[in-house]
Scaffold this motif. Sequence first.
Motif, PDB file in Angstrom:
ATOM      1  N   SER A 108       7.891  25.793 -14.717  1.00  0.00           N
ATOM      2  CA  SER A 108       8.669  26.282 -15.843  1.00  0.00           C
ATOM      3  C   SER A 108       7.824  26.195 -17.104  1.00  0.00           C
ATOM      4  O   SER A 108       6.948  25.337 -17.228  1.00  0.00           O
ATOM      5  N   CYS A 110       8.703  25.012 -19.742  1.00  0.00           N
ATOM      6  CA  CYS A 110       9.027  23.794 -20.491  1.00  0.00           C
ATOM      7  C   CYS A 110       7.985  22.695 -20.283  1.00  0.00           C
ATOM      8  O   CYS A 110       8.063  21.648 -20.914  1.00  0.00           O
ATOM      9  N   LYS A 114       6.316  20.881 -27.226  1.00  0.00           N
ATOM     10  CA  LYS A 114       7.349  21.515 -28.055  1.00  0.00           C
ATOM     11  C   LYS A 114       6.743  22.369 -29.162  1.00  0.00           C
ATOM     12  O   LYS A 114       7.218  23.470 -29.428  1.00  0.00           O
ATOM     13  N   GLU A 131       9.487  18.832 -25.496  1.00  0.00           N
ATOM     14  CA  GLU A 131      10.830  18.991 -26.064  1.00  0.00           C
ATOM     15  C   GLU A 131      11.737  17.901 -25.494  1.00  0.00           C
ATOM     16  O   GLU A 131      11.914  17.810 -24.270  1.00  0.00           O
ATOM     17  N   ASN A 134      14.590  18.392 -22.616  1.00  0.00           N
ATOM     18  CA  ASN A 134      14.331  18.650 -21.191  1.00  0.00           C
ATOM     19  C   ASN A 134      13.026  18.018 -20.710  1.00  0.00           C
ATOM     20  O   ASN A 134      12.422  18.485 -19.748  1.00  0.00           O
ATOM     21  N   ALA A 138      10.529  18.535 -17.312  1.00  0.00           N
ATOM     22  CA  ALA A 138       9.159  18.948 -17.618  1.00  0.00           C
ATOM     23  C   ALA A 138       8.136  17.977 -17.046  1.00  0.00           C
ATOM     24  O   ALA A 138       7.128  18.384 -16.462  1.00  0.00           O
ATOM     25  N   ASN A 166      11.520  31.970 -19.125  1.00  0.00           N
ATOM     26  CA  ASN A 166      12.942  31.888 -18.787  1.00  0.00           C
ATOM     27  C   ASN A 166      13.326  33.001 -17.814  1.00  0.00           C
ATOM     28  O   ASN A 166      13.147  34.185 -18.114  1.00  0.00           O
ATOM     29  N   ARG A 210      12.937  33.459 -27.701  1.00  0.00           N
ATOM     30  CA  ARG A 210      12.769  33.228 -26.274  1.00  0.00           C
ATOM     31  C   ARG A 210      12.283  34.498 -25.576  1.00  0.00           C
ATOM     32  O   ARG A 210      12.545  35.618 -26.022  1.00  0.00           O
ATOM     33  N   THR A 272      13.569  24.147 -28.460  1.00  0.00           N
ATOM     34  CA  THR A 272      12.262  24.563 -28.963  1.00  0.00           C
ATOM     35  C   THR A 272      12.380  25.809 -29.847  1.00  0.00           C
ATOM     36  O   THR A 272      13.084  26.750 -29.483  1.00  0.00           O
ATOM     37  N   LYS A 275       9.183  30.006 -27.724  1.00  0.00           N
ATOM     38  CA  LYS A 275       8.552  29.765 -26.427  1.00  0.00           C
ATOM     39  C   LYS A 275       8.133  31.105 -25.834  1.00  0.00           C
ATOM     40  O   LYS A 275       8.861  31.732 -25.082  1.00  0.00           O
TER      41      LYS A 275
END
Length: 316
Positions: A108, A110, A114, A131, A134, A138, A166, A210, A272, A275
Amino acid sequence: MNKEAKIYIAGHRGMVGGAVWRILEQEGYTNLIGKRSAELDLRSQQDVEAFFKEEKPEVVIDAAARVGGILANNDYPYQFIMENMQIQNNLIDAANKYDVQKFIFLGSSCIYPKFAPQPLKEEHLLTDSLEPTNEWYAIAKITGVKACQAIRKQYGKDFVSLMPTNLYGTHDNFDLKTSHVLPAMIRKFHEAKENGHTPVTLWGSGTPMREFLFVDDMARSVIFALENVLPEYLYNVGTGVDLTIKELAETIQKAVGHTGEIIWDSSKPDGTPRKLMDISKMHALGWKHQVELQEGIEKTYQWFLENIENFKEVKL
């Protein structure tokens, strides 16, 4: 890659694993293996080793994970770090031990810090803090990336990690307690439309940016990694285009046909601020996404409508 190679897809019932399975079948792969969690508990090292010893898969695609949005990550930090590490460690170790030819680990975006520079490059990994909402998930995923890198370095095996932006699409999770932002919005706008176009309240300010990738495109990136030897251990997968959460909400609202008001609850966290993935490495190798956001949202909403009976039992 031989179309008859035995390919085990961990998490084949999930959104990503299911898409990988569908696209592999479309591409003519005939020897796919999948196990439901009731049949194989990936958190059990003993069970996973017994499975590998018996089935001897040639390729493993790890799409299995405990996943969720900000709320789920915040409420269940121990499960998010521990279960994800158990799942991936068992799969990676067994794949190494039983001489799996190729291992594709899915993570991911993530995993990146951050406040990493935008767009996110693979080399930004582990350069700053994560971040907080999460970090549990991560950290687990980072250990998976590093375990695969270590096997490449020490044993010279073809273990590669793909980090998607995402993801959304058909077979997504529409449970408002555990879903990600895009499917949650689809459901909220749909139910508000059904209730007479009542106002929809959304978390945060709407200003974070995003990037979103349709799940079938993610599946195609996995098949690209399957059919090619990728020279590096880590690759970002995305569209290279982002938008604000406010713009996302308006796009979904239009696709659903909701005409009521959108209320932004700025007391809730934004996460965040931005991203966006740098996907130049995958582009340089020849992979590119096919489904643009509006088309993907329309396809996802259509699938939601076709399967709405599965969601009605959960009252808001």
